[in-house]
Design a protein around this motif. Sequence first.
Motif, PDB file in Angstrom:
ATOM      1  N   UNK A 131      33.133  26.714  44.343  1.00  0.00           N
ATOM      2  CA  UNK A 131      33.830  27.391  42.850  1.00  0.00           C
ATOM      3  C   UNK A 131      32.367  27.837  42.254  1.00  0.00           C
ATOM      4  N   UNK A 132      31.025  27.770  42.293  1.00  0.00           N
ATOM      5  CA  UNK A 132      29.892  28.204  41.343  1.00  0.00           C
ATOM      6  C   UNK A 132      29.585  29.065  42.227  1.00  0.00           C
ATOM      7  N   UNK A 133      30.063  28.829  44.233  1.00  0.00           N
ATOM      8  CA  UNK A 133      29.585  30.343  44.371  1.00  0.00           C
ATOM      9  C   UNK A 133      30.170  31.746  44.557  1.00  0.00           C
ATOM     10  N   UNK A 134      31.576  31.233  44.027  1.00  0.00           N
ATOM     11  CA  UNK A 134      33.133  31.771  43.867  1.00  0.00           C
ATOM     12  C   UNK A 134      33.106  32.316  42.612  1.00  0.00           C
ATOM     13  N   UNK A 135      32.789  32.340  41.259  1.00  0.00           N
ATOM     14  CA  UNK A 135      32.756  32.128  40.060  1.00  0.00           C
ATOM     15  C   UNK A 135      31.772  33.329  40.032  1.00  0.00           C
ATOM     16  N   UNK A 182      30.638  38.658  38.645  1.00  0.00           N
ATOM     17  CA  UNK A 182      29.554  39.817  38.976  1.00  0.00           C
ATOM     18  C   UNK A 182      30.740  41.048  39.815  1.00  0.00           C
ATOM     19  N   UNK A 183      31.833  40.636  39.561  1.00  0.00           N
ATOM     20  CA  UNK A 183      32.444  41.442  40.106  1.00  0.00           C
ATOM     21  C   UNK A 183      32.913  42.194  41.415  1.00  0.00           C
ATOM     22  N   UNK A 184      32.653  40.844  42.576  1.00  0.00           N
ATOM     23  CA  UNK A 184      32.512  41.621  43.911  1.00  0.00           C
ATOM     24  C   UNK A 184      33.765  41.194  44.228  1.00  0.00           C
ATOM     25  N   UNK A 185      34.672  40.241  43.851  1.00  0.00           N
ATOM     26  CA  UNK A 185      36.363  39.932  44.465  1.00  0.00           C
ATOM     27  C   UNK A 185      37.186  40.212  43.267  1.00  0.00           C
ATOM     28  N   UNK A 228      40.481  38.500  41.358  1.00  0.00           N
ATOM     29  CA  UNK A 228      41.097  36.957  40.963  1.00  0.00           C
ATOM     30  C   UNK A 228      41.565  36.123  42.019  1.00  0.00           C
ATOM     31  N   UNK A 229      42.373  36.926  43.465  1.00  0.00           N
ATOM     32  CA  UNK A 229      43.061  36.175  44.307  1.00  0.00           C
ATOM     33  C   UNK A 229      41.846  36.374  44.852  1.00  0.00           C
ATOM     34  N   UNK A 230      40.728  36.691  45.664  1.00  0.00           N
ATOM     35  CA  UNK A 230      39.550  36.497  46.315  1.00  0.00           C
ATOM     36  C   UNK A 230      38.966  35.675  46.037  1.00  0.00           C
ATOM     37  N   UNK A 231      39.047  35.541  44.325  1.00  0.00           N
ATOM     38  CA  UNK A 231      38.049  33.780  44.178  1.00  0.00           C
ATOM     39  C   UNK A 231      39.005  32.926  44.434  1.00  0.00           C
TER      40      UNK A 231
END
Length: 241
Positions: A16-20, A25-28, A30-33
């Motif tokens: 969750x921390x890394x994904x958020x 940062x705009x690298x992924x 909503x669905x990617x997150x």
Amino acid sequence: MANFNTHLNGAFAVSGILGLTIYKAGLIDDSGFLICVALGTIGGLLPDLDSDNSTPIKLGFNIASFVFAFGLVMHWRSELSLLSLLLLWLVGYGFMRYVVFRLFTSMTVHRGIIHSVPYMAILGLGLVCLNYYALHNPVNISWFYGLFLFGGAMVHLLLDEMYSVNLSGMTLKRSAGTAMKFYRHQDCWWYLLLYALLALLVFTAPPFAPLWEQLRDPTPWAQLKVGILPTMIENLMYKPK
């Protein structure tokens, strides 16, 4: 070793921390997150697939049994009667849930080759290749998915190693070193096969350079730095005197 809830919560928290972070940062998108966090959490349960009585293996085989039985019914739905389809569904489910499950548990040993770093790396790289070549996802997204699955598994192995330390007496339990392992002499031929398969996946995996260039780009991290604190706190910190 750590229990099921510890592995589940630990993998979810780290993912969750890394994904958020990469989402902010705009690298992924909503669905990617959501998928990254889910894969990281699933990865945190994968090493216990070799435990006969673990929750992940029971849940996994239950789901696989339902899917297998459903697939049989859908394949033969136009050729068999209702009674025959019901019987086929029961036989298919029972075959997966009891026959295949029993074979799998009899062939695996807890903290064997499944509970190792190269095995988890194979699963991670396999997911990268599946997403890129079969599902036709962008290369960066495919790598994120595989890395989150692998990262969740590493959280699991690390937690098991941490729980092998007796903090009260500062001594190591007998389980120390059996979780995060790269090789075990007793299973040398299995590990040879694992590393051969891992080398094949590394050779066939999509290029990692595009993701590395994206991660090295300072622009998304500058955007992340600007929004790292709530606006109210930032205004108080940087308010002119």
